[in-house]
Design a protein around this motif. Structure first.
Motif, PDB file in Angstrom:
ATOM      1  N   VAL A  60       0.859  -1.307  -0.505  1.00  0.00           N
ATOM      2  CA  VAL A  60       0.107  -0.355  -0.487  1.00  0.00           C
ATOM      3  C   VAL A  60       0.549   1.496   0.278  1.00  0.00           C
ATOM      4  CG1 VAL A  60      -1.807  -1.124   1.096  1.00  0.00           C
ATOM      5  CG2 VAL A  60      -0.184   0.290   2.343  1.00  0.00           C
ATOM      6  N   ARG A  61      -0.129   2.271  -0.332  1.00  0.00           N
ATOM      7  CA  ARG A  61       1.281   3.767  -0.273  1.00  0.00           C
ATOM      8  C   ARG A  61       0.135   4.417   1.085  1.00  0.00           C
ATOM      9  NH1 ARG A  61       0.184   8.517  -2.454  1.00  0.00           N
ATOM     10  NH2 ARG A  61      -2.150   8.334  -3.426  1.00  0.00           N
ATOM     11  N   LEU A  62       1.201   5.046   1.657  1.00  0.00           N
ATOM     12  CA  LEU A  62       0.405   6.033   3.358  1.00  0.00           C
ATOM     13  C   LEU A  62       0.688   7.009   2.909  1.00  0.00           C
ATOM     14  CD1 LEU A  62       3.345   4.501   6.325  1.00  0.00           C
ATOM     15  CD2 LEU A  62       0.647   3.573   5.595  1.00  0.00           C
ATOM     16  N   LEU A  63      -0.614   7.192   2.961  1.00  0.00           N
ATOM     17  CA  LEU A  63      -1.303   8.791   3.308  1.00  0.00           C
ATOM     18  C   LEU A  63      -0.768   9.477   4.275  1.00  0.00           C
ATOM     19  CD1 LEU A  63      -4.834   7.591   1.621  1.00  0.00           C
ATOM     20  CD2 LEU A  63      -2.591   8.714   0.480  1.00  0.00           C
ATOM     21  N   THR A 111      -3.550  21.765   2.082  1.00  0.00           N
ATOM     22  CA  THR A 111      -2.210  21.386   1.699  1.00  0.00           C
ATOM     23  C   THR A 111      -0.918  20.312   2.211  1.00  0.00           C
ATOM     24  OG1 THR A 111      -0.773  23.167   2.479  1.00  0.00           O
ATOM     25  CG2 THR A 111      -2.090  23.063   0.077  1.00  0.00           C
ATOM     26  N   ILE A 112      -2.135  19.034   2.666  1.00  0.00           N
ATOM     27  CA  ILE A 112      -1.248  18.437   3.463  1.00  0.00           C
ATOM     28  C   ILE A 112      -0.591  17.401   3.105  1.00  0.00           C
ATOM     29  CG2 ILE A 112      -1.692  16.648   5.092  1.00  0.00           C
ATOM     30  CD1 ILE A 112      -1.376  19.144   6.876  1.00  0.00           C
ATOM     31  N   LEU A 113       0.566  17.010   3.185  1.00  0.00           N
ATOM     32  CA  LEU A 113       1.638  15.508   2.201  1.00  0.00           C
ATOM     33  C   LEU A 113       1.772  14.444   3.205  1.00  0.00           C
ATOM     34  CD1 LEU A 113       3.910  18.198   0.274  1.00  0.00           C
ATOM     35  CD2 LEU A 113       1.698  17.359  -0.373  1.00  0.00           C
ATOM     36  N   GLY A 114       1.547  13.319   2.189  1.00  0.00           N
ATOM     37  CA  GLY A 114       2.121  12.555   2.982  1.00  0.00           C
ATOM     38  C   GLY A 114       3.524  11.629   3.157  1.00  0.00           C
ATOM     39  N   THR A 192       2.440  21.259   4.013  1.00  0.00           N
ATOM     40  CA  THR A 192       3.013  20.722   5.310  1.00  0.00           C
ATOM     41  C   THR A 192       2.798  18.817   5.229  1.00  0.00           C
ATOM     42  OG1 THR A 192       2.452  22.527   6.406  1.00  0.00           O
ATOM     43  CG2 THR A 192       3.016  20.843   7.568  1.00  0.00           C
ATOM     44  N   ALA A 193       4.015  18.489   5.268  1.00  0.00           N
ATOM     45  CA  ALA A 193       3.340  17.157   5.807  1.00  0.00           C
ATOM     46  C   ALA A 193       3.950  15.784   6.823  1.00  0.00           C
ATOM     47  CB  ALA A 193       4.896  16.114   4.913  1.00  0.00           C
ATOM     48  N   GLY A 302      10.404  12.907   2.470  1.00  0.00           N
ATOM     49  CA  GLY A 302       9.541  13.679   1.594  1.00  0.00           C
ATOM     50  C   GLY A 302      10.774  14.009   0.474  1.00  0.00           C
ATOM     51  N   THR A 303       9.927  14.237  -1.269  1.00  0.00           N
ATOM     52  CA  THR A 303      11.250  14.367  -2.107  1.00  0.00           C
ATOM     53  C   THR A 303      10.609  15.638  -2.685  1.00  0.00           C
ATOM     54  OG1 THR A 303      11.371  12.247  -2.670  1.00  0.00           O
ATOM     55  CG2 THR A 303      11.721  13.733  -4.540  1.00  0.00           C
TER      56      THR A 303
END
Length: 326
Positions: A60-63, A111-114, A192-193, A302-303
């Motif tokens: 799975v890809r975590l969010l 604008t939340i990133l995972g 913001t991650a 994060g990249t």
């Protein structure tokens, strides 16, 4: 318990991370539902999870582990303030007002990133990261789940858990707008991650020191090289005091995210620029990888992707200050 959200073949799942697998909550519960019910609701859901249920975490890809109700970000580490002020003001300085209360600003919950997400920043010459730990507010069954003017003791009871937070920052934009004595705003609100999951507060209780500070180790790496390391217990206030202050003459609700602020000793490049008297280490560029590791929680990576040019907005125009229409 570890609580997460994930994507599997285009379908969003929400539930627990158990060992090397993810298991959905029973009865279609969501992270928001569990946060509203508090740790007791999480325990009840966990007790109903089957031993063979779920999917491999690797599949799975975590969010981001939640969709925040709001995001407050504190500035709680004296060492961070010392370094950043040296870069912005030309000298290391901590204002007397900093010591009086745990100051925070609101940032963008949209604008939340995972984990593993690519950041597309604005055009900036001073892209930076900020290594933080964030607490997540939870509720309790039968409560109104809206708290104001909490005592520190009561605030402790509404901390559901913790996650890692990367407050991506465009320092040149931030520096310009804060000269207007507001902000940060556009220097921060593009991303913001949070992640990789929420660890419930009871899991980190063994790390609490005698004064109630969370003595967990936090590290940050850029392209594999360690840039900063600190103990989260070097914050000026323990986490319950963040919650109590945030609720003063206001309110907190389940799903609120409260960031600790950037840890010291290289928790961001801006601190190091101030201490080194220049842009060393270099600002982040497209393709750079930032990996944060926090003891007891996990890793958040994060990249940096391509920058997005802003649509132009004209500067202020001189106005005649008329008091009546001509």
């Amino acid at each position: 318990m570890r609580i997460a959200r994930w994507d599997h073949r285009g379908v969003v799942g929400e539930g627990f991370v158990i060992g090397a697998r993810v298991v959905s909550f029973p009865d279609g519960l969501t992270v928001a539902d569990v946060l509203a019910g508090g740790v007791d609701a999480a325990r009840a859901a966990f007790a109903r999870v089957g031993e063979d249920a779920g999917q491999a975490l690797a599949d799975v890809r975590l969010l981001a582990p939640l969709v925040p109700a709001s995001v407050r970000d504190f500035v709680a580490f004296e060492e961070h303030v010392e370094g950043v002020s040296a870069g912005v003001e030309g000298k290391s300085h901590v204002a007397e007002e900093w010591y009086q209360a745990p100051t925070f600003y609101f940032t963008n919950p949209h604008t939340i990133l995972g984990p593993g997400d690519v950041l597309h920043p604005p055009v900036t010459d001073r892209l930076d990261f900020e290594l933080e730990v964030a607490l997540i507010v939870g509720g309790s069954a039968g409560s109104t789940n809206r708290w104001s003017d909490l005592t520190v003791e009561d605030a402790r009871d509404v901390i559901f858990g913790y996650t890692i937070m990367n407050d991506w920052s465009a320092r040149d934009l931030q520096g310009r707008e804060m000269k207007v004595r507001l902000g940060p705003a556009k220097g921060k609100d593009f991303g913001t991650a949070l992640g990789p999951w929420i660890v419930t507060a009871d899991e980190l209780e063994p790390f609490l020191d005698a004064d109630g500070f969370l003595a967990i180790r936090a590290e940050v790496y850029v392209n594999g090289d360690r840039v900063g390391e600190d103990l989260v217990s070097n914050a000026g206030w323990p986490f319950p005091e963040f919650v109590a202050y945030a609720s003063r003459n206001s309110c907190v609700v389940p799903g609120d995210v409260l960031g600790s602020g950037t840890v010291g000793n290289g928790g961001c490049l801006g601190e190091l620029w101030g201490r080194n008297g220049g842009l060393t280490p270099a600002p982040l560029r497209e393709g750079d990888e930032v990996r944060m590791v926090v003891e007891g929680i996990g890793e958040l990576t994060g990249t940096v992707g391509t920058a997005v040019a802003a649509a132009p907005v004209p500067p202020a125009r001189p106005r005649p200050r008329l008091r009546r229409r001509p």
